[in-house]
Design a protein around this motif. Structure first.
Motif, mmCIF file in Angstrom:
data_model
loop_
_atom_site.group_PDB
_atom_site.id
_atom_site.type_symbol
_atom_site.label_atom_id
_atom_site.label_comp_id
_atom_site.label_asym_id
_atom_site.label_seq_id
_atom_site.Cartn_x
_atom_site.Cartn_y
_atom_site.Cartn_z
ATOM 1 N N PHE A 1 -4.134 19.789 -7.689
ATOM 2 C CA PHE A 1 -5.385 19.238 -7.164
ATOM 3 C C PHE A 1 -6.511 19.360 -8.185
ATOM 4 O O PHE A 1 -7.382 18.491 -8.273
ATOM 5 N N LEU A 2 -6.495 20.428 -8.977
ATOM 6 C CA LEU A 2 -7.497 20.562 -10.044
ATOM 7 C C LEU A 2 -7.381 19.396 -11.023
ATOM 8 O O LEU A 2 -8.394 18.893 -11.524
ATOM 9 N N ARG A 3 -6.151 18.982 -11.319
ATOM 10 C CA ARG A 3 -5.976 17.846 -12.217
ATOM 11 C C ARG A 3 -6.541 16.577 -11.572
ATOM 12 O O ARG A 3 -7.098 15.711 -12.265
ATOM 13 N N TYR A 4 -6.404 16.468 -10.251
ATOM 14 C CA TYR A 4 -6.987 15.315 -9.557
ATOM 15 C C TYR A 4 -8.513 15.356 -9.639
ATOM 16 O O TYR A 4 -9.159 14.332 -9.871
ATOM 17 N N ILE A 5 -9.091 16.537 -9.483
ATOM 18 C CA ILE A 5 -10.544 16.678 -9.621
ATOM 19 C C ILE A 5 -10.977 16.294 -11.034
ATOM 20 O O ILE A 5 -12.008 15.632 -11.234
ATOM 21 N N ASP A 6 -10.196 16.714 -12.036
ATOM 22 C CA ASP A 6 -10.512 16.337 -13.416
ATOM 23 C C ASP A 6 -10.516 14.823 -13.573
ATOM 24 O O ASP A 6 -11.356 14.251 -14.278
ATOM 25 N N ASP A 7 -9.557 14.157 -12.900
ATOM 26 C CA ASP A 7 -9.500 12.699 -12.953
ATOM 27 C C ASP A 7 -10.724 12.088 -12.281
ATOM 28 O O ASP A 7 -11.327 11.141 -12.793
ATOM 29 N N LEU A 8 -11.123 12.644 -11.129
ATOM 30 C CA LEU A 8 -12.326 12.153 -10.444
ATOM 31 C C LEU A 8 -13.565 12.334 -11.304
ATOM 32 O O LEU A 8 -14.473 11.501 -11.299
ATOM 33 N N SER A 9 -13.596 13.430 -12.057
ATOM 34 C CA SER A 9 -14.802 13.758 -12.827
ATOM 35 C C SER A 9 -15.036 12.812 -13.996
ATOM 36 O O SER A 9 -16.100 12.833 -14.606
ATOM 37 N N THR A 10 -14.034 11.967 -14.326
ATOM 38 C CA THR A 10 -14.272 10.960 -15.364
ATOM 39 C C THR A 10 -15.191 9.853 -14.850
ATOM 40 O O THR A 10 -15.804 9.136 -15.639
ATOM 41 N N LYS A 11 -15.290 9.720 -13.523
ATOM 42 C CA LYS A 11 -16.137 8.685 -12.921
ATOM 43 C C LYS A 11 -17.295 9.277 -12.127
ATOM 44 O O LYS A 11 -18.333 8.637 -11.972
ATOM 45 N N VAL B 1 0.833 -1.203 0.000
ATOM 46 C CA VAL B 1 0.000 0.000 0.000
ATOM 47 C C VAL B 1 0.865 1.250 0.000
ATOM 48 O O VAL B 1 0.482 2.290 -0.537
ATOM 49 N N SER B 2 2.086 1.181 0.563
ATOM 50 C CA SER B 2 3.005 2.312 0.509
ATOM 51 C C SER B 2 3.352 2.649 -0.939
ATOM 52 O O SER B 2 3.348 3.811 -1.347
ATOM 53 N N ILE B 3 3.659 1.606 -1.713
ATOM 54 C CA ILE B 3 3.979 1.802 -3.136
ATOM 55 C C ILE B 3 2.772 2.352 -3.881
ATOM 56 O O ILE B 3 2.876 3.265 -4.705
ATOM 57 N N GLN B 4 1.601 1.796 -3.570
ATOM 58 C CA GLN B 4 0.372 2.235 -4.232
ATOM 59 C C GLN B 4 0.098 3.713 -3.952
ATOM 60 O O GLN B 4 -0.229 4.486 -4.863
ATOM 61 N N LEU B 5 0.247 4.109 -2.692
ATOM 62 C CA LEU B 5 0.002 5.498 -2.318
ATOM 63 C C LEU B 5 1.028 6.431 -2.946
ATOM 64 O O LEU B 5 0.694 7.524 -3.410
ATOM 65 N N THR B 6 2.293 5.996 -2.960
ATOM 66 C CA THR B 6 3.336 6.825 -3.572
ATOM 67 C C THR B 6 3.033 7.064 -5.044
ATOM 68 O O THR B 6 3.097 8.183 -5.536
ATOM 69 N N ASP B 7 2.680 5.988 -5.756
ATOM 70 C CA ASP B 7 2.368 6.124 -7.188
ATOM 71 C C ASP B 7 1.160 7.021 -7.402
ATOM 72 O O ASP B 7 1.146 7.851 -8.319
ATOM 73 N N GLN B 8 0.158 6.863 -6.543
ATOM 74 C CA GLN B 8 -1.076 7.629 -6.725
ATOM 75 C C GLN B 8 -0.862 9.110 -6.465
ATOM 76 O O GLN B 8 -1.307 9.952 -7.239
ATOM 77 N N ILE B 9 -0.137 9.428 -5.387
ATOM 78 C CA ILE B 9 0.014 10.847 -5.065
ATOM 79 C C ILE B 9 0.962 11.526 -6.040
ATOM 80 O O ILE B 9 0.759 12.681 -6.423
ATOM 81 N N LEU B 10 2.008 10.807 -6.496
ATOM 82 C CA LEU B 10 2.953 11.434 -7.410
ATOM 83 C C LEU B 10 2.382 11.581 -8.812
ATOM 84 O O LEU B 10 2.928 12.314 -9.629
ATOM 85 N N GLU B 11 1.277 10.892 -9.097
ATOM 86 C CA GLU B 11 0.595 11.098 -10.374
ATOM 87 C C GLU B 11 0.038 12.510 -10.461
ATOM 88 O O GLU B 11 -0.069 13.090 -11.539
ATOM 89 N N PHE B 12 -0.285 13.074 -9.296
ATOM 90 C CA PHE B 12 -0.902 14.402 -9.278
ATOM 91 C C PHE B 12 -0.057 15.444 -8.551
ATOM 92 O O PHE B 12 -0.130 16.628 -8.866
ATOM 93 N N TRP B 13 0.715 15.029 -7.554
ATOM 94 C CA TRP B 13 1.518 15.982 -6.772
ATOM 95 C C TRP B 13 2.846 16.198 -7.489
ATOM 96 O O TRP B 13 3.716 15.336 -7.473
#
Length: 529
Positions: free
Chosen positions: A253-263, A143-155
């Motif tokens: 964070f706006l880019r993260y919202i854009d990603d959320l808005s696809t679903k 889960v550490s790897i998963q979280l790192t990948d997820q946050i660095l996709e947007f941060w």
């Protein structure tokens, strides 16, 4: 039967209207189906209830986020397990009680860690089982790897960070951390050789962003685990997200919202201009508290209170400022006169089939060397390709050399006018020079005389009239001072006026040396990009 039903307006009244009639078997079967529909609801309108039952599975679920809970740096798992047991016991003993009546055994940090453990598919009970440390450690590392990948996709503010989750005991710590295993959440920075710090010691913006990702994953998990809500559309309501993020992080964070808005549908409130997509202003709704009216939500900004639309104005102002650089390739010059000469000579050369400045290179007048330096310092890291053409005073500019040392700009991208003045030593800085010195003295003096013809009394100033010197501008100013012919109260003359005259009434022919100097300049700039 038709006569008996003629005055009936509700399905619920049908059985009573035909109760006294002799019914066929077919009629009785039809009436039984009607009675089944009536028995299913106490609603007055049977059709209304049936429509609602059809719509209900298709209705989206709303999730409101107003208080954004932050994860802790560490938490005691024994204490957390006891709190989970208390909550489960109360629920078992009070099955009919709503959750809001339950005792408050969980604080925000507990809910956050439970969400984190859920992401790792670990329950609190797992820590009390004899399976050992290693299986849990493996899942936590996953889960550490998963979280790192997820946050660095947007941060994108620091891409050298790693999330580190660990479990260990510490009998020497204070209660409750001295009783059983503790979960530690740390952030490792590869930029500083892997030095790690407790989670809460990172910037509040980062901890907020990270906690939101964990929290929202928990919400999605809960929805998927609910049979009634599984697969339902979700409308996210976010109240002032990103308050702790600086401008560029808000863009992340706006880019993260854009990603959320696809679903999911996402609605959020904000006072920040950096949380507004200026290319999607049609999506913005203005919220106002109007006197004697109340809260009004509209898409009309023309009649809105200036205080209400200020974030929109600020967002547009920021976009306009960014769009001063209208291409990826930009040549910074000191003033608008430089821009005019470069544009004019580039056009003249191109009409002759010679090399001019490439179309995709934008010339940006900064308003002086100091501002050129500021532009580079502020925007050099924005992914733009920048070069500088500046006036040369006979010695290197310390401010520009500092930018080169700081690696904000390549030394090859710093050009000065003197490098193109002497055709026998192109590319080498020589005597003090301005962009105007790339024009032959006779050509420049012709336009100077025509520009100020009235003030000069029709006199045509020639190079023999000027005192000696390296720079044509300084020589003209010295001449005017000696002749007692001020062209403006502060002394000297308006350089831009001459450049404007040059562009509005371009010369029919230009001497070969002038053309050669500017062509060499354009070749050098084109090569840089």
């Amino acid at each position: 039967m038709k006569a008996a039903l003629a005055s009936v307006t509700r399905i619920r009244d049908i059985p009573g209207a035909i109760a006294a009639l002799g019914l066929t078997e077919k009629d009785k079967s039809w009436l039984a189906r009607i009675q089944q529909r009536i028995d299913k609801t106490k609603w007055d309108s049977i059709v209304g209830w049936e429509v609602w039952e059809w719509l209900k599975p298709h209705m989206p679920k709303f999730a409101f986020f107003g208080e954004y809970e932050l994860l802790p740096s560490k938490i005691n798992l024994t204490d957390l397990a006891n709190r989970v047991t208390q909550a489960q016991t109360w629920k078992a003993q009070n099955p009919d009680q709503p959750a809001r009546n339950a005792p408050k055994v969980f604080e925000s940090q507990h809910r956050g860690v439970l969400a984190l453990l859920r992401m790792a598919d670990i329950s609190v009970e797992d820590f009390t089982r004899p399976s050992g440390y290693e299986p849990l450690k493996a899942r936590l590392e996953s889960v550490s790897i998963q979280l790192t990948d997820q946050i660095l996709e947007f941060w994108k503010q620091n891409e050298d960070l790693e999330v580190e989750v660990d479990i260990k005991t510490d009998p020497s710590d204070v209660a409750p951390f001295n009783n059983g295993p503790n979960l530690y959440l740390r952030i490792k920075n590869r930029r500083h050789r892997g030095v790690s710090t407790p989670f809460r010691q990172r910037s509040r913006g980062f901890t907020w962003f990270f906690s939101f990702l964990v929290w929202f994953d928990s919400v999605q998990h809960q929805l998927e685990g609910n049979r009634e809500l599984r697969g339902r559309d979700l409308i996210l309501l976010l109240d002032e997200p990103g308050l702790n993020l600086h401008a560029l992080a808000q863009a992340d964070f706006l880019r993260y919202i854009d990603d959320l808005s696809t679903k999911h549908q996402v609605l959020y409130t904000t006072h920040s201009p950096f949380m507004v997509h200026t290319d999607r202003l049609h999506q913005v709704r203005v919220v106002e508290d109007r006197v004697k009216v109340g809260t009004v939500v509209s898409d009309t900004v023309s009649s809105s209170d200036p205080r209400t639309i200020f974030p929109l104005q600020a967002a547009l102002g920021w976009t306009l400022a960014q769009n001063l650089f209208i291409s990826e390739r930009n040549l910074l010059v000191e003033g608008p006169s430089d821009l005019l000469y470069l544009k004019a000579l580039s056009s003249i050369l191109e009409t002759m089939g010679r090399v001019g400045l490439r179309e995709e290179i934008t010339i940006v007048p900064a308003g002086g060397l100091d501002k050129v330096v500021t532009f580079i310092a502020l925007l050099g890291a924005s992914g733009l390709k920048l070069a500088i053409l500046h006036d040369y005073k006979g010695r290197p500019e310390q401010k520009l050399e500092d930018l080169v040392k700081q690696k904000l700009i390549s030394p090859k991208a710093v050009l000065d006018a003197s490098q193109f003045r002497d055709l026998t030593s192109l590319g080498k800085s020589g005597r003090p020079s301005d962009t105007e010195d790339l024009l032959s003295p006779g050509l420049y003096l012709d336009y100077f005389s025509r520009t100020f013809e009235k003030q000069l009394g029709g006199k045509k100033v020639t190079e023999t009239d000027l005192p000696p010197g390296d720079r044509i501008l300084h020589r003209i100013e010295s001449y005017l001072a000696g002749a007692g012919t001020p062209l403006r109260p502060s002394g000297g003359f308006n350089h831009y006026a001459v450049a404007s005259k040059f562009v509005s009434d371009p010369p029919e022919s230009v001497d070969p040396d002038t053309l050669a100097r500017f062509e060499a300049l354009f070749r050098a700039v084109n090569t840089l990009f």
